[in-house]
Design a protein around this motif. Structure first.
Motif, short mmCIF file in Angstrom:
data_model
loop_
_atom_site.label_atom_id
_atom_site.label_comp_id
_atom_site.label_asym_id
_atom_site.label_seq_id
_atom_site.Cartn_x
_atom_site.Cartn_y
_atom_site.Cartn_z
N ALA A 1 8.18 3.27 -7.91
CA ALA A 1 7.40 2.44 -6.98
C ALA A 1 6.24 3.24 -6.40
N ASN A 2 6.51 4.46 -6.00
CA ASN A 2 5.45 5.30 -5.41
C ASN A 2 4.48 5.84 -6.43
N ASP A 3 4.85 5.84 -7.71
CA ASP A 3 3.95 6.28 -8.77
C ASP A 3 3.08 5.15 -9.32
N GLY A 4 3.23 3.96 -8.76
CA GLY A 4 2.32 2.87 -9.11
C GLY A 4 2.72 2.00 -10.28
N PHE A 5 3.99 2.05 -10.69
CA PHE A 5 4.45 1.13 -11.75
C PHE A 5 4.41 -0.29 -11.21
N GLN A 6 3.92 -1.21 -12.04
CA GLN A 6 3.83 -2.61 -11.61
C GLN A 6 5.18 -3.34 -11.71
N VAL A 7 5.99 -2.96 -12.68
CA VAL A 7 7.29 -3.59 -12.90
C VAL A 7 8.33 -2.50 -13.11
N VAL A 8 9.48 -2.66 -12.48
CA VAL A 8 10.62 -1.76 -12.70
C VAL A 8 11.80 -2.62 -13.13
N VAL A 9 12.41 -2.26 -14.26
CA VAL A 9 13.47 -3.07 -14.85
C VAL A 9 14.81 -2.34 -14.73
N ALA A 10 15.79 -3.02 -14.14
CA ALA A 10 17.15 -2.50 -14.06
C ALA A 10 17.91 -2.95 -15.30
N CYS A 11 18.35 -2.00 -16.11
CA CYS A 11 19.07 -2.29 -17.35
C CYS A 11 20.50 -1.80 -17.20
N GLY A 12 21.42 -2.71 -16.98
CA GLY A 12 22.81 -2.33 -16.77
C GLY A 12 23.55 -3.45 -16.08
N GLY A 13 24.61 -3.09 -15.36
CA GLY A 13 25.40 -4.07 -14.64
C GLY A 13 24.95 -4.22 -13.20
N ASP A 14 25.80 -4.86 -12.40
CA ASP A 14 25.44 -5.13 -11.01
C ASP A 14 25.26 -3.85 -10.20
N GLY A 15 26.00 -2.80 -10.54
CA GLY A 15 25.84 -1.53 -9.83
C GLY A 15 24.46 -0.93 -10.05
N THR A 16 23.97 -0.98 -11.29
CA THR A 16 22.64 -0.47 -11.59
C THR A 16 21.57 -1.30 -10.89
N VAL A 17 21.73 -2.63 -10.92
CA VAL A 17 20.77 -3.51 -10.24
C VAL A 17 20.73 -3.18 -8.75
N ASN A 18 21.91 -2.99 -8.15
CA ASN A 18 21.96 -2.67 -6.72
C ASN A 18 21.22 -1.37 -6.42
N GLU A 19 21.42 -0.35 -7.23
CA GLU A 19 20.75 0.93 -6.99
C GLU A 19 19.24 0.80 -7.14
N VAL A 20 18.79 0.11 -8.17
CA VAL A 20 17.35 -0.07 -8.37
C VAL A 20 16.75 -0.85 -7.20
N VAL A 21 17.42 -1.91 -6.78
CA VAL A 21 16.93 -2.71 -5.65
C VAL A 21 16.82 -1.86 -4.39
N ASN A 22 17.79 -1.00 -4.14
CA ASN A 22 17.73 -0.15 -2.95
C ASN A 22 16.57 0.83 -3.02
N GLY A 23 16.24 1.30 -4.22
CA GLY A 23 15.07 2.16 -4.36
C GLY A 23 13.76 1.43 -4.13
N LEU A 24 13.65 0.22 -4.68
CA LEU A 24 12.42 -0.56 -4.51
C LEU A 24 12.27 -1.07 -3.08
N ALA A 25 13.37 -1.51 -2.49
CA ALA A 25 13.30 -2.12 -1.16
C ALA A 25 12.87 -1.11 -0.10
N ALA A 26 13.14 0.17 -0.35
CA ALA A 26 12.79 1.20 0.63
C ALA A 26 11.35 1.66 0.52
N SER A 27 10.63 1.22 -0.53
CA SER A 27 9.26 1.66 -0.75
C SER A 27 8.27 0.74 -0.03
N LYS A 28 7.16 1.32 0.42
CA LYS A 28 6.12 0.52 1.06
C LYS A 28 5.42 -0.37 0.04
N THR A 29 5.24 0.13 -1.19
CA THR A 29 4.66 -0.67 -2.28
C THR A 29 5.78 -1.01 -3.24
#
Length: 295
Positions: free
Chosen positions: A55-83
């Motif tokens: 998110a901080n490196d300017g990627f426009q899309v980040v894709v979580a590939c895995g189960g619900d645990g992976t999705v949760n971790e990716v969401v927590n990383g994105l949700a904490a970013s200003k962009t």
């Protein structure tokens, strides 16, 4: 410049079959005009760190590939970013609850094609405390502890069967616990088997656990199963397959935006299938906090 897309994948998700599809997935995304790259997670919490970095490196899309645990971790990383980049999901886990709610295909290459088409909608997030996010459930009760007791290798080999086997193991000792749930709309206090605070209608592979839930309606759905015997629980599970369980007298079901969860006993909170600490906790809704590509 082409938009950049970052895939974050769990190499152990599902039955470890994702990696053999990775070249085709990257080709699908590159053909759609993306500059695609990927990151394999190395352990718990790594997907969160990588999503935040992307998110901080300017990627426009980040894709979580895995189960619900992976999705949760990716969401927590994105949700904490200003962009916050757009979230994509390629489901390759056991339950894939958010992917079910968003009608994303289980076929990973077809899911990649849906990402390439870019149908975007808003995504609410549940928030435990100040900064712990969830996309599906925050839950407590003895039965909910099963999801994080099942070893990852067992889930890899057996899929949903791993949860069923663990559930059968726990049934003889299953009992109600004293719960107190206070919200801005309703409250409950007394013995109950479990409490689910859900953001989507699918939980644990069941399509209609919270039949009125939507990931973008600005509400959390609360479902409480009152004290029940084994026969009652079996009947509730059968009606839950059709979404009719919310009419049962043993079930309390309502919408809320702010919920306080507590118990007189020592009880763990389950957040998207993972250990989320001991009660008490406060849960709130973050309306439209992310954008997500749906099916």
């Amino acid at each position: 410049m082409r938009p950049r897309i970052r895939l974050i994948y769990n190499p152990t998700a599902g039955k470890e079959a994702f990696r053999q599809h990775l070249p085709q997935i990257l080709q699908i995304l590159e053909s759609a005009g993306y500059e695609a790259s990927c990151h394999a997670t190395a352990g718990p919490g790594d997907a969160t760190k990588e999503a935040f970095r992307a998110a901080n490196d300017g990627f426009q899309v980040v894709v979580a590939c895995g189960g619900d645990g992976t999705v949760n971790e990716v969401v927590n990383g994105l949700a904490a970013s200003k962009t916050r980049p757009i979230l994509g999901i390629i489901p390759s886990g056991t339950a894939n609850d958010l992917a079910r709610a968003l009608e994303i295909p289980r076929n990973v290459e077809e899911a990649a094609r849906r990402i390439a088409q870019g149908q975007i909608r808003s995504l609410d997030l549940g928030c435990v405390g100040e900064d712990r996010y969830f996309v599906n459930i925050a839950a407590f009760g003895r039965l909910t502890e099963i999801t994080y007791e099942v070893p990852s290798k067992m889930k890899t080999m057996l899929g949903h069967l791993a949860y069923y086997m663990k559930g059968l193991e726990r049934l003889p000792g299953l009992r109600a616990i004293e719960m107190k749930i206070t919200s801005d709309t309703e409250q409950f206090e007394g013995p109950a088997m479990l409490c689910l605070v859900t953001n989507s209608r699918a939980v644990g592979g069941f399509e209609r656990v919270a039949p009125r839930a939507s990931v973008s309606d600005g509400w959390l759905d609360v479902l409480i199963v009152k004290q029940s015997n084994l026969g009652d629980l079996i009947r509730l599970v059968s009606t839950a397959l059709m979404g009719d369980h919310t009419q049962d007298e043993r079930v309390v079901y309502f919408h809320a935006k702010r919920i306080e969860l507590s118990s007189q006993e020592e009880v763990d909170l389950n957040i998207d299938g993972e250990y989320g600490g001991r009660l008490p906790h406060k849960v709130t809704i973050k309306e439209g906090h992310l954008q997500v590509i749906s099916g």
